[in-house]
Design an enzyme around this catalytic site. Structure first.
Site, short mmCIF file in Angstrom:
data_model
loop_
_atom_site.label_atom_id
_atom_site.label_comp_id
_atom_site.label_asym_id
_atom_site.label_seq_id
_atom_site.Cartn_x
_atom_site.Cartn_y
_atom_site.Cartn_z
N ASP A 670 0.81 -1.19 0.03
CA ASP A 670 -0.16 -0.07 0.12
C ASP A 670 0.85 1.43 0.04
O ASP A 670 0.49 2.12 -0.73
CB ASP A 670 -0.95 0.02 1.13
CG ASP A 670 -1.96 1.19 1.12
OD1 ASP A 670 -2.65 1.01 0.18
OD2 ASP A 670 -1.97 1.98 2.15
N LYS A 674 1.25 4.22 -2.70
CA LYS A 674 1.15 5.76 -2.46
C LYS A 674 2.50 6.47 -2.86
O LYS A 674 2.22 7.71 -3.35
CB LYS A 674 0.99 5.90 -0.79
CG LYS A 674 -0.53 5.31 -0.32
CD LYS A 674 -0.54 5.49 0.95
CE LYS A 674 -1.75 4.98 1.52
NZ LYS A 674 -2.04 4.94 2.82
#
Length: 806
Positions: A670, A674
């Site tokens: 994740d 990002k």
């Protein structure tokens, strides 16, 4: 002197015609009342004559029906027996005459224009008789002795003399049948459908009336068709020119020729509603106040279901008379052209006609230019169907720059292309042709964008109603009234969907019981979701993706193609292959829509927008250091002697900070996504595979089942506790950091002492340090909540508001 005209609906029933009696009786001083036929009767008269021409004996049934309706009207409106019977006798005499005329038509099987006009005249003549009998003391006048035509047009000199002789100085109420006149040969003729308005205008002009009042079944001219735009409202005042433009382009409040006679005398027209006489109505005049509106446009009018006929060819350049031949040929077949568009190069001309006339228009033009088409000098006549025409009208347009530009950009952002365009030198009308399927959308978006609506509307579809989507709906519900009151912004949620179901309502879904509505919604898959969203064809629309679904992210491009902006909490599109990311960004820019995904990084923190603002102002992002995982930050902040590592992971999931399978967070995937998104927004071409990732738990835990993962996770507790104690002694803390510097990208677990900005980072907070050419010695710091449904929903809401503020 006042002249009042009442239309077919105003005299169409016993109840409505009694309103006419009350309204006319309330006028002080002399008044002329002009009436149309009872609603629908003219069509029945035409039907009877056409049946007779075809030899269809059922014309007698049609006349019998007309007779019955007028008899019933007499019975319901006239209380005095003697007056009623005298009236009926007169009505029957006219209908017997009509029957005889139709019998002759049936025998000869021909219907000359003069005879057709005579048949159509009976409606107004009977209506005037009933109105005169109802209004005590009124005088019935014969319009055939007042209105005259010559060569198919009104003979104003003769008509004015006759009207003055008959009506000037007359007291009380005079009743005049509208629509009908006498031609130069003494035969009955008509003034065209809607001609009763024209009759009233000619009389008002001839008598220098104080005002011409047109009484109809609407409150006045509306800003747009209320059947399409529920927020349309009555226009208080119009200039003569504005009214003419609206009438000529589909607003059927007044018959267009009505304006000329009163305009030349400066006589105002007041449009009023027979059934709502207390309503202010619309005043049409030439005074200064007609031009005093602050709004640039007064109204929008449209013509549905038209065809565009195009004649083109290089041989047309510089040739005198081509346009004349076109319009002469069409006029010979009574084909009306309401729009013409020609380029300055003169290589082609497009004309708009009603769809019902398209075939014959093509035939006529093909015949008129047969020689040129055969030689190849002119291309074959081209016809395009399923179109609509729209006109925006307002004399203030001539005093304001950029109206056309705003119109084009507004339509373009909503995925609507203009096919043809026309604007007169008066600058009070811009007319354009679009595909018919976009008519409703066009009218709504123009009405909204040019401040004709009370509120600016934003129509939102929300996909994904888990923690973030559910919170978002709640936040919109709480803010909706405030936004309407303080910002004149109305957010309509027109669609709510989850993975297997959806509910849609273009008027807006009630947010009080949206869960129940969704539960009872329509089953759908991603493709069906796409079709429903695009199929609504709704203006100012925004698709909000609160899922983590790749199939939903794959729909964005199609939405952009149809003028639908996208707000995404879903990270998949922005972190996918760089080529796909660029394609979406460029398509959104090209289509004039928005693609916003601020919550992809940092939940509600203004990170992406800050990066964009820096770059747009000429700055360059040199380095990014960031703690971007609220989940991992929560885990390492919660780690203590009493709360082991495995328990902090479990708490993160239970509190909604992690994905359902927390390994997605623990793997750093994740954070990688990002970092990729931030780097791309900072202007760097990077793929996920370009990011170096250092794992802090054994790789085998990512390869086993989720059940096995939870079973084996406590085995890591002792090792983490030992390292935690060492860091505590050194006054250091763990942070999982994403870094971009000198073309290198990495994510790793690092330690920081008390002097570093990353040391004091509570709970699930995120922190970003941006080093730029301007912020070089002292990097810009952005810090705050970086996880949680509430702040993420608020960030999505903020993106929606950015679109509303365009």
């Amino acid at each position: 002197m006042k002249v009042l005209k009442f239309g077919g609906t105003s005299v169409g029933s016993a109840g409505s015609i009694k309103h006419v009696e009350q309204i006319a009786g309330s006028v002080e001083g002399p008044v002329v009342v002009v009436v149309s036929a009872l609603g629908g009767i003219t069509d029945e008269l035409i039907k009877a004559s056409q049946k007779a021409k075809a030899g269809d004996a059922s014309y007698l049934e049609t006349i019998a029906s007309i007779r019955s309706r007028h008899e019933a009207m007499c019975d319901e409106t006239i209380a005095d027996y003697a007056v009623r019977e005298t009236l009926k006798t007169g009505i029957h005499a006219l209908l017997d005459e009509l029957e005889g005329i139709c019998r002759g038509i049936s025998l000869l099987k021909v219907l000359p224009r003069e005879t057709a006009s005579q048949v159509q005249s009976f409606g107004e003549r009977m209506s005037a008789m009933i109105t005169s009998a109802l209004i005590e003391g009124s005088t019935l006048c014969n319009a055939l002795e007042l209105i005259f035509t010559k060569d198919g047009a009104v003979d104003f000199a003769r008509s004015e003399a006759a009207i003055r002789a008959a009506l000037e100085g007359r007291k009380g109420i005079s009743i005049v049948p509208g629509f009908i006149a006498t031609d130069e040969n003494g035969a009955i003729t008509t003034l065209g459908r809607g001609g009763s308005d024209y009759t009233a205008s000619i009389i008002a002009s001839s008598l220098d009336a104080e005002v011409l009042e047109i009484w109809t079944d609407v409150d006045g001219f509306m800003t747009a068709d209320p059947r399409i735009i529920s927020t349309s409202y009555v226009i208080d005042e119009l200039s003569y020119e504005e009214a003419m433009e609206l009438c000529n382009f589909g607003a059927k409040v007044i018959y267009p020729p009505t304006l000329y006679p009163v305009c030349r005398k400066g006589i105002p027209i007041l449009v009023k509603n027979t059934f709502n006489p207390s309503a202010k109505g619309t005043l049409i005049h030439g005074g200064a106040s007609a031009h005093a509106s602050e709004r640039v446009i007064k109204g929008i009018s449209s013509v549905d279901n038209i065809s565009l006929i195009t004649l083109s060819g290089t041989s047309m350049v510089g040739i005198v008379g081509v346009d004349s031949r076109i319009f002469t040929a069409l006029a010979s077949r009574d084909i009306s052209v309401f729009l013409a568009s020609q380029s300055a190069s003169e290589t082609g001309i497009s004309i708009g006609v009603g769809a019902e006339n398209a075939a014959i228009a093509c035939q006529v033009l093909s015949e008129a230019f047969a020689q040129e088409i055969a030689s190849g000098a002119i291309n074959p006549v081209k016809r395009e169907d399923e179109l609509a025409a729209v006109a925006i009208v307002g004399e203030n347009m001539k005093h304001n720059c950029g109206i056309a530009g705003k119109l084009f950009s507004t339509l373009g952002r909503n995925g609507i292309s203009i096919i043809a365009l026309a604007q007169g030198a008066s600058e009070s009308n811009i007319s354009f042709v679009i595909k018919r399927k976009y008519l409703r959308k066009s009218l709504n978006v123009i009405h909204d964008s040019f401040l004709l609506s009370e509120f600016k509307e934003l129509n939102v579809v929300i996909c994904g109603v888990g923690t973030v989507g559910g919170q978002l709906i709640g936040q919109i519900a709480m803010q909706r009234e405030k936004l309407m009151k303080e910002r004149n912004l109305k957010i309509n949620i027109v669609g709510i969907a989850r993975s297997t179901k959806g509910v849609f309502d273009r008027e807006g879904i009630s947010l009080r019981n949206w869960k129940e509505a969704l539960e009872a919604g329509t089953p759908l898959n991603p493709q069906e979701l796409r079709d429903r969203v695009i199929g609504m064809n709704i203006f100012n629309s925004v698709f909000v993706d609160c899922t983590a679904n790749a199939e939903i992210a794959a729909l964005y491009g199609d939405f952009f193609d149809h003028g639908i902006s996208v707000v995404a909490a879903n990270k998949i599109a922005a972190s996918s292959d760089y080529s796909e990311y660029r394609k979406l960004k460029e398509k959104a820019l090209r289509r004039g829509v928005k693609f916003l995904f601020e919550t992809n990084v940092g939940a509600g923190l203004p990170i992406i927008n800050t990066i964009n603002d820096l770059r747009n102002s000429g700055d360059r992002i040199e380095k990014i250091e960031a703690v971007l995982s609220g989940t991992l930050n929560f885990i390492f902040n919660s780690l203590s002697a009493d709360v082991p590592f495995s328990e902090t992971v479990r708490l993160a999931r239970e509190n909604g900070f992690s994905e359902p399978d927390p390994r997605i967070d623990l793997s750093g995937k994740d954070v990688i996504r990002k970092l990729v998104i931030l780097a791309r927004e900072a202007g760097y071409e990077v793929e996920q595979k370009d990011v170096d990732a250092e794992l802090f738990i054994p790789s085998e835990l990512f390869e086993c089942s989720e059940e096995e993962f939870w079973r084996r996770l406590p085995g890591l507790d002792a090792g983490f506790e030992e390292k935690r104690r060492e860091l505590e002694k050194e006054h250091k803390r763990w942070r999982f950091v994403a870094k971009m510097e000198n073309g290198r990208f990495s994510v790793s677990l690092r330690t920081f002492d008390e002097g570093h900005s990353f040391y004091v980072l509570d709970g699930s907070n995120n922190i970003v340090l941006l080093t730029t050419e301007r912020y070089h010695q002292h990097p810009m710091l952005i810090q705050g909540y970086g996880a949680g449904a509430g702040v993420t929903a608020a960030g999505v809401f903020a993106d929606i508001m950015r679109i509303a503020n365009i």
